[in-house]
Design a protein around this motif. Sequence first.
Motif, PDB file in Angstrom:
ATOM      1  N   UNK A   1       0.797  -1.228   0.000  1.00 27.80           N
ATOM      2  CA  UNK A   1       0.000   0.000   0.000  1.00 27.80           C
ATOM      3  C   UNK A   1       0.833   1.285   0.000  1.00 27.80           C
ATOM      4  N   UNK A   2       2.154   1.189  -0.095  1.00 29.13           N
ATOM      5  CA  UNK A   2       3.000   2.376   0.042  1.00 29.13           C
ATOM      6  C   UNK A   2       2.619   3.463  -0.955  1.00 29.13           C
ATOM      7  N   UNK A   3       2.408   3.120  -2.209  1.00 28.49           N
ATOM      8  CA  UNK A   3       2.110   4.110  -3.241  1.00 28.49           C
ATOM      9  C   UNK A   3       0.772   4.803  -3.038  1.00 28.49           C
ATOM     10  N   UNK A   4      -0.108   4.206  -2.251  1.00 22.41           N
ATOM     11  CA  UNK A   4      -1.441   4.786  -2.059  1.00 22.41           C
ATOM     12  C   UNK A   4      -1.629   5.406  -0.679  1.00 22.41           C
ATOM     13  N   UNK A   5      -0.583   5.413   0.129  1.00 22.31           N
ATOM     14  CA  UNK A   5      -0.710   6.020   1.456  1.00 22.31           C
ATOM     15  C   UNK A   5      -0.953   7.515   1.333  1.00 22.31           C
ATOM     16  N   UNK A   6      -1.745   8.022   2.240  1.00 24.22           N
ATOM     17  CA  UNK A   6      -2.063   9.444   2.251  1.00 24.22           C
ATOM     18  C   UNK A   6      -0.934  10.208   2.923  1.00 24.22           C
ATOM     19  N   UNK A   7      -0.495  11.258   2.267  1.00 26.00           N
ATOM     20  CA  UNK A   7       0.538  12.122   2.843  1.00 26.00           C
ATOM     21  C   UNK A   7      -0.121  13.408   3.311  1.00 26.00           C
TER      22      UNK A   7
ATOM     23  N   UNK B   1       4.458  18.009  15.758  1.00 29.98           N
ATOM     24  CA  UNK B   1       4.139  17.218  16.952  1.00 29.98           C
ATOM     25  C   UNK B   1       4.577  15.759  16.781  1.00 29.98           C
ATOM     26  N   UNK B   2       5.763  15.596  16.204  1.00 31.44           N
ATOM     27  CA  UNK B   2       6.324  14.258  16.036  1.00 31.44           C
ATOM     28  C   UNK B   2       6.792  13.771  17.403  1.00 31.44           C
ATOM     29  N   UNK B   3       6.289  12.646  17.850  1.00 32.28           N
ATOM     30  CA  UNK B   3       6.783  12.110  19.122  1.00 32.28           C
ATOM     31  C   UNK B   3       8.193  11.559  18.929  1.00 32.28           C
ATOM     32  N   UNK B   4       9.020  11.713  19.927  1.00 30.68           N
ATOM     33  CA  UNK B   4      10.371  11.180  19.842  1.00 30.68           C
ATOM     34  C   UNK B   4      10.305   9.656  19.857  1.00 30.68           C
ATOM     35  N   UNK B   5      10.799   9.010  18.790  1.00 27.55           N
ATOM     36  CA  UNK B   5      10.783   7.544  18.802  1.00 27.55           C
ATOM     37  C   UNK B   5      11.643   7.014  19.943  1.00 27.55           C
ATOM     38  N   UNK B   6      11.214   5.935  20.499  1.00 25.34           N
ATOM     39  CA  UNK B   6      11.951   5.298  21.594  1.00 25.34           C
ATOM     40  C   UNK B   6      12.738   4.110  21.048  1.00 25.34           C
ATOM     41  N   UNK B   7      13.893   3.831  21.620  1.00 26.99           N
ATOM     42  CA  UNK B   7      14.621   2.632  21.204  1.00 26.99           C
ATOM     43  C   UNK B   7      13.713   1.406  21.300  1.00 26.99           C
TER      44      UNK B   7
ATOM     45  N   UNK C   1       9.308   1.688  13.026  1.00 26.50           N
ATOM     46  CA  UNK C   1       8.967   2.837  12.195  1.00 26.50           C
ATOM     47  C   UNK C   1       9.446   2.586  10.784  1.00 26.50           C
ATOM     48  N   UNK C   2       9.002   3.433   9.870  1.00 22.40           N
ATOM     49  CA  UNK C   2       9.439   3.347   8.480  1.00 22.40           C
ATOM     50  C   UNK C   2       9.736   4.756   7.995  1.00 22.40           C
ATOM     51  N   UNK C   3      10.577   4.850   6.985  1.00 22.72           N
ATOM     52  CA  UNK C   3      10.943   6.135   6.393  1.00 22.72           C
ATOM     53  C   UNK C   3      11.070   5.986   4.887  1.00 22.72           C
ATOM     54  N   UNK C   4      10.806   7.080   4.198  1.00 21.64           N
ATOM     55  CA  UNK C   4      11.119   7.206   2.772  1.00 21.64           C
ATOM     56  C   UNK C   4      12.019   8.413   2.668  1.00 21.64           C
TER      57      UNK C   4
ATOM     58  N   UNK D   1       8.223  10.157   7.465  1.00 25.50           N
ATOM     59  CA  UNK D   1       8.379   9.286   8.620  1.00 25.50           C
ATOM     60  C   UNK D   1       7.021   8.677   8.919  1.00 25.50           C
ATOM     61  N   UNK D   2       6.976   7.352   9.002  1.00 25.24           N
ATOM     62  CA  UNK D   2       5.763   6.612   9.350  1.00 25.24           C
ATOM     63  C   UNK D   2       5.952   6.091  10.762  1.00 25.24           C
ATOM     64  N   UNK D   3       5.220   6.677  11.690  1.00 24.85           N
ATOM     65  CA  UNK D   3       5.424   6.377  13.105  1.00 24.85           C
ATOM     66  C   UNK D   3       4.084   6.353  13.822  1.00 24.85           C
TER      67      UNK D   3
END
Length: 160
Positions: free
Chosen positions: A69-75, A115-121, A125-128, A146-148
């Motif tokens: 579904x990556x190509x159809x995700x809403x940005x 309002x990006x929450x700080x990712x925790x170890x 998550x995913x990134x492009x 960033x997909x979080x």
Amino acid sequence: MRRRPFVLSMIAAALPAASVPLARAHHGWSSFDQSRPLYLEGTAARVRWRNPHAELDLDVEPGLRLPADLATRTVPAQAAPVDGPALLRAAQLPVRRDRRWLVELAPLSRLEAWRVPEPKPGERLAVVGFTFTGEKGDAVLRAEYLFLGGTVFGLRSSPA
């Protein structure tokens, strides 16, 4: 008294060498291949929430695949006219198979505005984003999206 000039000259000679890691660690964006967006997904191993931009070490598991579904995700709406859907459609997996990537995020002011929450170890998550031309050098990705936690953040733009 003769010793003091010798000590000062030794300090002066050592200063350029001491600054090399700092100069090498930061770089401009022109060395990134913006024609080839990459997709990475994994677990945050270490997070550095600081300026000039936040960074995290991402552990990528073997067998990484592009989500169907990556190509159809809403940005976010303000990112769509810039590069949103086209960037996601063009995303591909890296050729190199590094297990750990350094992911460069946006400056803290932009992350706070989103309002990006700080990712925790340990958090998934995913990134492009983009890496160096030809995937040469270190395994570094400059994140555009960033997909979080079920949310997508557009790191190039600011929220509307």
